[in-house]
Design a protein around this motif. Structure first.
Motif, PDB file in Angstrom:
ATOM      1  N   CYS A   1      10.137 -17.742  -6.522  1.00 23.94           N
ATOM      2  CA  CYS A   1       8.859 -17.268  -5.629  1.00 23.94           C
ATOM      3  C   CYS A   1       9.195 -16.303  -4.900  1.00 23.94           C
ATOM      4  CB  CYS A   1       8.051 -18.519  -5.160  1.00 23.94           C
ATOM      5  SG  CYS A   1       6.745 -18.243  -4.161  1.00 23.94           S
TER       6      CYS A   1
ATOM      7  N   THR B   1       6.982 -24.354   1.662  1.00 27.37           N
ATOM      8  CA  THR B   1       7.496 -22.983   1.153  1.00 27.37           C
ATOM      9  C   THR B   1       6.391 -21.969   1.538  1.00 27.37           C
ATOM     10  OG1 THR B   1       6.996 -23.797  -1.094  1.00 27.37           O
ATOM     11  CG2 THR B   1       9.377 -23.764  -0.256  1.00 27.37           C
ATOM     12  N   CYS B   2       5.692 -21.898   0.359  1.00 25.89           N
ATOM     13  CA  CYS B   2       4.441 -21.335   0.643  1.00 25.89           C
ATOM     14  C   CYS B   2       3.153 -21.981  -0.157  1.00 25.89           C
ATOM     15  CB  CYS B   2       4.233 -19.629   0.138  1.00 25.89           C
ATOM     16  SG  CYS B   2       4.508 -19.438  -1.662  1.00 25.89           S
TER      17      CYS B   2
ATOM     18  N   CYS C   1       8.409 -16.196  -1.791  1.00 24.72           N
ATOM     19  CA  CYS C   1       8.722 -16.667  -0.686  1.00 24.72           C
ATOM     20  C   CYS C   1      10.297 -16.932  -0.478  1.00 24.72           C
ATOM     21  CB  CYS C   1       7.839 -17.882  -0.040  1.00 24.72           C
ATOM     22  SG  CYS C   1       8.227 -19.475  -0.924  1.00 24.72           S
TER      23      CYS C   1
ATOM     24  N   CYS D   1       3.828 -21.976  -4.052  1.00 18.32           N
ATOM     25  CA  CYS D   1       4.734 -22.830  -4.780  1.00 18.32           C
ATOM     26  C   CYS D   1       5.282 -24.159  -4.278  1.00 18.32           C
ATOM     27  CB  CYS D   1       6.065 -21.946  -5.040  1.00 18.32           C
ATOM     28  SG  CYS D   1       6.903 -21.661  -3.338  1.00 18.32           S
TER      29      CYS D   1
END
Ligand code: ZN
Length: 404
Positions: free
Chosen positions: A348, A318-319, A350, A322
C-alpha cells in the motif's frame, strides 16, 4: 536521579487524570468479573493443547493497580475498569470466581488468564488468605493452566508457595507447575522505563521477581511496549527488539507486543491531543516482526490492535484502504506463527509513506534533550512549577549510565 524523574512524572500523571477522567462512573456489578477473549497461539511444549486458541482473560473487579493510584504508567488505561469508590470484599472475590466457573467450560477453555485489575499478587487487591482459595476453586472445576499478572514487587516465595500447594498433586508431579506469571516488562532499559513509561519498576526488580518464579518451576511471560512516547520509530523498535531478546534470555515463553493505543487519562492521549505525539503506524509492528530473528519472532504476538478490555479512543492504524487487511495479517500471524502471513501483506502507498516519514525520522537532538523539552512543555501545559522538571544534565547522566 530516578527519584526526581519519578516525582515529576507522578505529578504529571495526577494532573492529567484529574482533568481528563470522569470519576463519576457508574458502580460495577461486583457479582461478576470482567471477561474478554483474545485469539492467540499456544506454542509451548507444556501447554495443554498447541495451536490457535481463543483465550479467556478474566479480570476480577478489584481496586485499581496500586501504582496507578499514586502515579501511573504513561500509556495505561487498565485502571479505568477498576472498582473506584467501591470496597471489594472477600465474598465478592469468591462470588466473582464462582461466576467465572459457571460461565467458562474447562473442556473448551483449558487455559485462562485469571487476574485482577492491577496485580493478582497484591494483597490489597486479592488478600493473601483468599488467593490460594480462588486458585483451588479453578483447578477443582477442571481448568488446567492459569496465567496471572503481577508487578514484580509483589512476588514473594511465600505467596507463590501458597499457590503451588493448591495445584492438584497429579499436575504437580511432572515438576512443571501449571501456571504462569505475566509481567508488564515494557522495556529492558531503565532509562526508558523511568523517563518514557514511568513504570515505577527497574530491570533488576523484574529479574529478581523472575528468579523467584522460576525457582519454583513456574513459567513467565510478558508484555513489551511498542509506541513509547518521546522515542522515534527506530528507537522504539530497537528498544522493543532488545527487550524481546532480554526477556527471551530470562526464559519468557510468550511475549505480547502491545501496540500503544489512545486511552483517556494517559500521557500519550494528552500529547496526541496537542499534536506532540502520534500513535505508531501499524507498519511499525510489521517492521518489528521483520527485524526479529526467527528464534525470537516465534515468541512474539502483536496485541492491542483491534480490541481491548476497556476500548480506547483510538487504535494504531495504517490507512483506511489497508487497515483491515494489515490487522487480519497480524492476527493470522498471532494465531499460526506462519511468517508468510506477514510477508504476503498487500503493498500500500501508506507503507512507503511510513518508510519515508515515520521510519526515516532522525532528530538532530539527543534523546535526553528531546525528553527534557517535552518535560518543560508538559510543566507549562499542566501549570506545574518548572523547578520540578528534572534538569537535562540529570537525564544525560541517566542515559549514559543506561547505554549498553
Ligand atoms: Zn494503507
Amino acid at each position: 536521579m530516578c527519584v526526581q524523574v519519578r516525582k515529576f512524572l507522578s505529578e504529571v500523571m495526577r494532573r492529567i487524570r484529574k482533568t481528563e477522567i470522569d470519576c463519576s462512573s457508574t458502580a460495577l456489578d461486583l457479582a461478576r468479573a470482567d471477561l474478554y477473549f483474545e485469539e492467540i497461539r499456544l506454542h509451548h511444549p507444556d501447554d495443554a493443547v498447541r495451536g490457535s486458541y481463543v483465550m479467556p482473560l478474566v479480570t476480577l473487579r478489584t481496586k485499581a493497580c496500586s501504582w496507578s493510584s499514586v502515579s501511573g504508567c504513561t500509556m495505561c488505561g487498565y485502571h479505568l475498569g477498576s472498582a473506584k469508590q467501591q470496597v471489594v470484599g472477600v465474598d465478592d472475590l469468591l462470588t466473582q470466581t464462582r461466576w467465572v466457573i459457571r460461565r467458562l467450560d474447562p473442556n473448551i477453555y483449558h487455559t485462562l488468564v485469571f487476574t485482577s485489575n492491577g496485580s493478582f499478587l497484591d494483597p490489597d487487591e486479592v488478600p493473601d488468605t483468599v488467593r490460594p482459595e480462588l486458585m483451588k476453586m479453578l483447578y477443582e472445576a477442571g481448568f488446567r493452566f492459569v496465567v496471572m499478572e503481577s508487578r514484580p514487587g509483589f512476588i514473594t516465595p511465600a505467596r507463590l508457595d501458597a499457590l503451588i500447594t493448591t495445584v492438584p498433586y497429579g499436575m504437580r508431579k511432572t515438576g512443571k507447575i501449571p501456571f504462569s506469571i505475566s509481567f508488564g516488562i515494557e522495556s529492558a532499559s531503565d532509562f526508558i522505563l523511568t523517563t518514557c513509561i514511568n513504570k515505577g519498576v527497574c530491570v533488576s526488580e523484574l529479574a529478581d521477581g523472575a528468579a523467584i518464579i522460576q525457582e519454583r518451576s513456574i513459567t513467565i511471560d510478558g508484555y513489551v511496549l511498542l509506541g513509547k512516547p518521546f522515542l522515534t520509530a527506530q528507537e522504539d523498535c530497537d528498544d522493543a527488539l532488545r527487550t524481546i531478546r532480554w526477556a527471551s534470555e530470562l526464559g519468557a515463553n510468550y511475549l505480547f507486543v502491545m501496540v500503544t493505543n489512545r486511552v483517556a487519562g494517559s500521557l500519550a492521549n494528552h500529547l496526541i491531543a496537542r499534536r506532540h505525539h502520534s500513535l505508531p503506524s501499524l507498519w511499525r509492528a510489521v517492521r518489528l516482526l521483520e527485524m526479529l530473528p526467527a528464534s525470537l519472532r516465534r515468541l512474539v504476538q502483536i496485541k492491542g490492535i483491534s480490541h481491548a478490555p476497556y476500548p480506547p479512543i483510538e487504535y494504531a492504524t495504517t490507512c483506511q484502504g489497508c487497515h483491515d487487511r494489515i490487522v487480519r495479517g497480524l492476527n493470522f500471524w498471532n494465531q499460526t506463527g506462519d511468517f508468510a502471513h506477514i510477508q504476503e501483506l498487500p503493498f500500500c502507498a501508506c507503507r512507503e509513506r511510513f518508510e519515508t516519514d515515520e521510519w526515516a525520522n532522525r532528530p538532530d537532538l539527543s534523546l535526553p534533550c528531546r525528553i527534557h523539552k517535552h518535560y518543560l512543555r508538559l510543566a507549562s501545559d499542566l501549570d506545574l512549577n518548572p523547578s520540578i522538571v528534572p534538569p537535562l544534565t540529570m537525564l544525560d547522566m541517566m542515559w549514559q549510565k543506561g547505554q549498553p
